[in-house]
Design a protein around this motif. Structure first.
Motif, PDB file in Angstrom:
ATOM      1  N   ILE A 145       8.870  18.115   7.101  1.00  0.00           N
ATOM      2  CA  ILE A 145       7.510  18.120   7.626  1.00  0.00           C
ATOM      3  C   ILE A 145       6.652  17.274   6.687  1.00  0.00           C
ATOM      4  CG2 ILE A 145       7.677  20.385   8.737  1.00  0.00           C
ATOM      5  CD1 ILE A 145       6.081  21.538   6.439  1.00  0.00           C
ATOM      6  N   SER A 146       5.512  16.837   7.192  1.00  0.00           N
ATOM      7  CA  SER A 146       4.582  16.055   6.383  1.00  0.00           C
ATOM      8  C   SER A 146       3.198  16.674   6.484  1.00  0.00           C
ATOM      9  CB  SER A 146       4.528  14.599   6.870  1.00  0.00           C
ATOM     10  OG  SER A 146       5.797  13.996   6.839  1.00  0.00           O
ATOM     11  N   PHE A 147       2.381  16.388   5.493  1.00  0.00           N
ATOM     12  CA  PHE A 147       0.996  16.846   5.541  1.00  0.00           C
ATOM     13  C   PHE A 147       0.095  15.782   4.937  1.00  0.00           C
ATOM     14  CE2 PHE A 147       2.539  18.280   1.410  1.00  0.00           C
ATOM     15  CZ  PHE A 147       1.502  17.947   0.555  1.00  0.00           C
ATOM     16  N   PHE A 148      -1.162  15.808   5.353  1.00  0.00           N
ATOM     17  CA  PHE A 148      -2.165  14.924   4.779  1.00  0.00           C
ATOM     18  C   PHE A 148      -2.991  15.743   3.793  1.00  0.00           C
ATOM     19  CE2 PHE A 148      -1.097  12.911   8.784  1.00  0.00           C
ATOM     20  CZ  PHE A 148      -1.041  11.564   8.451  1.00  0.00           C
ATOM     21  N   VAL A 149      -3.134  15.229   2.584  1.00  0.00           N
ATOM     22  CA  VAL A 149      -3.897  15.948   1.558  1.00  0.00           C
ATOM     23  C   VAL A 149      -5.301  16.213   2.095  1.00  0.00           C
ATOM     24  CG1 VAL A 149      -4.802  15.888  -0.787  1.00  0.00           C
ATOM     25  CG2 VAL A 149      -2.575  14.854  -0.280  1.00  0.00           C
ATOM     26  N   PRO A 150      -5.709  17.476   2.179  1.00  0.00           N
ATOM     27  CA  PRO A 150      -7.015  17.798   2.768  1.00  0.00           C
ATOM     28  C   PRO A 150      -8.181  17.366   1.881  1.00  0.00           C
ATOM     29  CG  PRO A 150      -6.038  19.757   1.822  1.00  0.00           C
ATOM     30  CD  PRO A 150      -4.994  18.682   1.722  1.00  0.00           C
ATOM     31  N   ALA A 151      -9.366  17.383   2.459  1.00  0.00           N
ATOM     32  CA  ALA A 151     -10.573  16.958   1.742  1.00  0.00           C
ATOM     33  C   ALA A 151     -11.046  18.072   0.816  1.00  0.00           C
ATOM     34  CB  ALA A 151     -11.669  16.581   2.732  1.00  0.00           C
ATOM     35  N   VAL A 152     -10.324  18.226  -0.290  1.00  0.00           N
ATOM     36  CA  VAL A 152     -10.676  19.230  -1.298  1.00  0.00           C
ATOM     37  C   VAL A 152     -11.170  18.513  -2.552  1.00  0.00           C
ATOM     38  CG1 VAL A 152      -9.060  20.963  -0.441  1.00  0.00           C
ATOM     39  CG2 VAL A 152      -8.275  19.265  -2.101  1.00  0.00           C
ATOM     40  N   VAL A 200      -6.896  12.343  -1.694  1.00  0.00           N
ATOM     41  CA  VAL A 200      -7.241  12.942  -0.407  1.00  0.00           C
ATOM     42  C   VAL A 200      -6.850  11.974   0.706  1.00  0.00           C
ATOM     43  CG1 VAL A 200      -9.171  13.600   1.086  1.00  0.00           C
ATOM     44  CG2 VAL A 200      -9.112  14.368  -1.292  1.00  0.00           C
ATOM     45  N   GLY A 201      -6.201  12.497   1.749  1.00  0.00           N
ATOM     46  CA  GLY A 201      -5.812  11.667   2.882  1.00  0.00           C
ATOM     47  C   GLY A 201      -4.405  11.120   2.816  1.00  0.00           C
ATOM     48  N   ALA A 202      -3.743  11.224   1.650  1.00  0.00           N
ATOM     49  CA  ALA A 202      -2.380  10.707   1.524  1.00  0.00           C
ATOM     50  C   ALA A 202      -1.418  11.562   2.342  1.00  0.00           C
ATOM     51  CB  ALA A 202      -1.955  10.686   0.065  1.00  0.00           C
ATOM     52  N   ARG A 203      -0.425  10.912   2.951  1.00  0.00           N
ATOM     53  CA  ARG A 203       0.591  11.638   3.712  1.00  0.00           C
ATOM     54  C   ARG A 203       1.778  11.927   2.802  1.00  0.00           C
ATOM     55  NH1 ARG A 203       2.761  10.504   9.847  1.00  0.00           N
ATOM     56  NH2 ARG A 203       4.440  12.063   9.855  1.00  0.00           N
ATOM     57  N   ILE A 204       2.130  13.205   2.689  1.00  0.00           N
ATOM     58  CA  ILE A 204       3.179  13.648   1.772  1.00  0.00           C
ATOM     59  C   ILE A 204       4.274  14.359   2.572  1.00  0.00           C
ATOM     60  CG2 ILE A 204       3.694  14.954  -0.315  1.00  0.00           C
ATOM     61  CD1 ILE A 204       1.623  12.742  -0.737  1.00  0.00           C
ATOM     62  N   SER A 205       5.523  14.051   2.261  1.00  0.00           N
ATOM     63  CA  SER A 205       6.652  14.670   2.956  1.00  0.00           C
ATOM     64  C   SER A 205       7.207  15.851   2.162  1.00  0.00           C
ATOM     65  CB  SER A 205       7.771  13.647   3.177  1.00  0.00           C
ATOM     66  OG  SER A 205       7.338  12.618   4.042  1.00  0.00           O
ATOM     67  N   THR A 247      -6.550  26.475   1.880  1.00  0.00           N
ATOM     68  CA  THR A 247      -7.194  25.511   2.780  1.00  0.00           C
ATOM     69  C   THR A 247      -6.126  24.785   3.590  1.00  0.00           C
ATOM     70  OG1 THR A 247      -9.050  25.147   1.268  1.00  0.00           O
ATOM     71  CG2 THR A 247      -8.632  23.447   2.917  1.00  0.00           C
ATOM     72  N   SER A 248      -6.230  24.853   4.910  1.00  0.00           N
ATOM     73  CA  SER A 248      -5.219  24.240   5.770  1.00  0.00           C
ATOM     74  C   SER A 248      -5.263  22.719   5.683  1.00  0.00           C
ATOM     75  CB  SER A 248      -5.426  24.671   7.223  1.00  0.00           C
ATOM     76  OG  SER A 248      -5.231  26.060   7.361  1.00  0.00           O
ATOM     77  N   ALA A 249      -4.079  22.126   5.650  1.00  0.00           N
ATOM     78  CA  ALA A 249      -3.953  20.670   5.672  1.00  0.00           C
ATOM     79  C   ALA A 249      -3.388  20.261   7.026  1.00  0.00           C
ATOM     80  CB  ALA A 249      -3.027  20.204   4.549  1.00  0.00           C
ATOM     81  N   ARG A 250      -3.753  19.091   7.476  1.00  0.00           N
ATOM     82  CA  ARG A 250      -3.190  18.584   8.725  1.00  0.00           C
ATOM     83  C   ARG A 250      -1.688  18.404   8.527  1.00  0.00           C
ATOM     84  NH1 ARG A 250      -5.097  13.128  12.006  1.00  0.00           N
ATOM     85  NH2 ARG A 250      -3.406  13.116  13.538  1.00  0.00           N
ATOM     86  N   THR A 251      -0.897  19.098   9.336  1.00  0.00           N
ATOM     87  CA  THR A 251       0.553  19.138   9.150  1.00  0.00           C
ATOM     88  C   THR A 251       1.261  18.503  10.335  1.00  0.00           C
ATOM     89  OG1 THR A 251       0.283  21.212   7.919  1.00  0.00           O
ATOM     90  CG2 THR A 251       2.506  20.647   8.638  1.00  0.00           C
ATOM     91  N   ALA A 289      -3.767   1.673  -0.266  1.00  0.00           N
ATOM     92  CA  ALA A 289      -3.340   2.967   0.273  1.00  0.00           C
ATOM     93  C   ALA A 289      -1.862   3.189  -0.015  1.00  0.00           C
ATOM     94  CB  ALA A 289      -3.596   3.008   1.773  1.00  0.00           C
ATOM     95  N   PRO A 290      -1.450   4.427  -0.275  1.00  0.00           N
ATOM     96  CA  PRO A 290      -0.049   4.717  -0.607  1.00  0.00           C
ATOM     97  C   PRO A 290       0.862   4.624   0.616  1.00  0.00           C
ATOM     98  CG  PRO A 290      -1.287   6.746  -0.412  1.00  0.00           C
ATOM     99  CD  PRO A 290      -2.285   5.637  -0.295  1.00  0.00           C
ATOM    100  N   THR A 291       2.149   4.801   0.385  1.00  0.00           N
ATOM    101  CA  THR A 291       3.128   4.828   1.469  1.00  0.00           C
ATOM    102  C   THR A 291       2.745   5.894   2.492  1.00  0.00           C
ATOM    103  OG1 THR A 291       4.871   4.149  -0.053  1.00  0.00           O
ATOM    104  CG2 THR A 291       5.567   5.157   2.020  1.00  0.00           C
ATOM    105  N   GLY A 292       2.793   5.529   3.767  1.00  0.00           N
ATOM    106  CA  GLY A 292       2.384   6.465   4.809  1.00  0.00           C
ATOM    107  C   GLY A 292       0.938   6.305   5.209  1.00  0.00           C
ATOM    108  N   GLY A 293       0.184   5.463   4.454  1.00  0.00           N
ATOM    109  CA  GLY A 293      -1.222   5.249   4.767  1.00  0.00           C
ATOM    110  C   GLY A 293      -2.115   6.340   4.215  1.00  0.00           C
ATOM    111  N   LEU A 294      -3.419   6.163   4.410  1.00  0.00           N
ATOM    112  CA  LEU A 294      -4.400   7.124   3.911  1.00  0.00           C
ATOM    113  C   LEU A 294      -5.307   7.539   5.064  1.00  0.00           C
ATOM    114  CD1 LEU A 294      -4.989   8.238   0.998  1.00  0.00           C
ATOM    115  CD2 LEU A 294      -6.975   6.732   1.001  1.00  0.00           C
ATOM    116  N   LEU A 295      -5.221   8.815   5.441  1.00  0.00           N
ATOM    117  CA  LEU A 295      -6.042   9.341   6.525  1.00  0.00           C
ATOM    118  C   LEU A 295      -7.419   9.700   5.989  1.00  0.00           C
ATOM    119  CD1 LEU A 295      -6.363  10.498   9.441  1.00  0.00           C
ATOM    120  CD2 LEU A 295      -5.529  12.672   8.503  1.00  0.00           C
ATOM    121  N   LEU A 296      -8.462   9.149   6.608  1.00  0.00           N
ATOM    122  CA  LEU A 296      -9.829   9.469   6.215  1.00  0.00           C
ATOM    123  C   LEU A 296     -10.376  10.494   7.205  1.00  0.00           C
ATOM    124  CD1 LEU A 296     -11.180   5.895   5.351  1.00  0.00           C
ATOM    125  CD2 LEU A 296      -9.953   7.529   3.901  1.00  0.00           C
ATOM    126  N   ASP A 297     -10.597  11.689   6.711  1.00  0.00           N
ATOM    127  CA  ASP A 297     -11.033  12.794   7.567  1.00  0.00           C
ATOM    128  C   ASP A 297     -12.551  12.732   7.749  1.00  0.00           C
ATOM    129  OD1 ASP A 297     -11.098  15.076   9.057  1.00  0.00           O
ATOM    130  OD2 ASP A 297     -10.848  16.447   7.364  1.00  0.00           O
TER     131      ASP A 297
END
Length: 304
Positions: free
Chosen positions: A181-188, A147-152, A169-173, A242-250
């Motif tokens: 485009i990239s998205f952050f894995v949502p808090a699922v 959760v929170g990883a940025r994926i391209s 479930t919408s992910a931050r895109t 944290a992985p490449t792109g960082g880890l977003l904590l929602d």
């Protein structure tokens, strides 16, 4: 009188036989299977392959008698045997300029032997449609992450209105360009697979399957007691970098007027991030974080 009845019965039988014969000679048949996707990715040449599988509904087809055609734009075109497999036929269609939909049906003619007699038969499919879309997905950077990883996502035809979803479930895109485009894995819920899609003005496109991995996280301190305007640091610590792109904590809160805080991102390669929390209006509530371990992490906050 008996002769008259016999003649009428014979006439009725002949009429029924003719009707059965007519039905067998022409009609919509499920032996014709359309293999063309309902959505086709736009290409520069604007040439699209339409294919079908044909298995005549007759026990003994006369060799060489089968003719497979496609009816499209009011015209009939012969289809050629495909190298992809037996009974598969193809047609290369040049899409006219300005068109975004193809409507067509298949028509087959062949001869078959029944009780020693050679008969002719014609069958046709239902009308089917394929839409041409300008957006399509080529590849997903990876098929799993926390959760929170940025994926391209790489592809073509992306717009700023596109949104990535995980089982709806919408992910931050983040719109990077028409090809990325990239998205952050949502808090699922972690530990399971999700169907990932892109939805937007160009419709919905399948991206693939993504597995959300579990990652442990701790927060320090475990509670906050502030006065209005007071600042206190809060540290989020991961057990792995944290992985490449960082880890977003929602991080969310049920006391938005009492808590003032920035976005929390653990930099790539780091295991922690520290942010400053500022007390707002007096009140109480909690900071919440989902997707890390079982349940939900809650940090109680009181502002006096």
């Amino acid at each position: 009188m008996q002769n008259t009845r016999f003649i009428r019965a014979k006439s009725l039988l002949l009429a029924l036989s003719a009707l059965v014969g007519l039905v067998s000679l022409t009609g919509c048949n499920h032996a014709i299977t359309n293999l063309t996707p309902s959505v086709l990715a736009e290409n520069p040449s604007q040439i699209y392959t339409i294919s079908t599988r044909v298995k005549p509904d007759a026990p003994e087809v006369v060799p060489g008698s089968l003719l497979v055609r496609i009816i499209i734009d009011g015209q009939s075109f012969d289809m050629k045997k495909s190298a992809l497999g037996r009974d598969i036929y193809e047609f290369e269609y040049q899409l006219p300029a300005g068109r975004a939909e193809i409507a067509y049906y298949f028509l087959i003619n062949y001869k078959y032997v029944h009780q020693g007699v050679v008969n002719a038969r014609e069958e046709f499919s239902d009308v089917v449609r394929s839409n041409i879309v300008g957006r399509y997905v080529l590849s997903l950077e990876t098929n799993r992450g926390p959760v929170g990883a940025r994926i391209s996502v790489l592809g073509r035809g992306f717009t700023a209105q596109d949104t990535v979803t995980f089982d709806g479930t919408s992910a931050r895109t983040v719109y990077d360009s028409p090809t990325s485009i990239s998205f952050f894995v949502p808090a699922v819920e972690s530990g399971r697979n999700y169907k990932v899609e892109i939805a937007g003005a160009n419709g919905t496109s399948a991206v693939g399957t993504f597995r959300v991995d579990s990652t442990a996280l701790t927060v320090s301190p475990t509670s906050l007691a502030l006065t209005r305007g007071q600042v206190q640091e809060l540290t989020f610590t991961l057990t792995t970098p944290a992985p490449t792109g960082g880890l977003l904590l929602d991080v969310t809160t049920d006391a938005p007027d009492s808590v003032i805080m920035p976005e929390v991102v653990v930099p790539a390669g780091s295991t922690s991030a520290t942010v400053s929390i500022t007390g707002g209006k007096p009140g109480s509530g909690s900071l919440f974080l989902k997707g890390f371990g079982e349940g939900e992490i809650a940090v109680p906050v009181t502002v006096k």
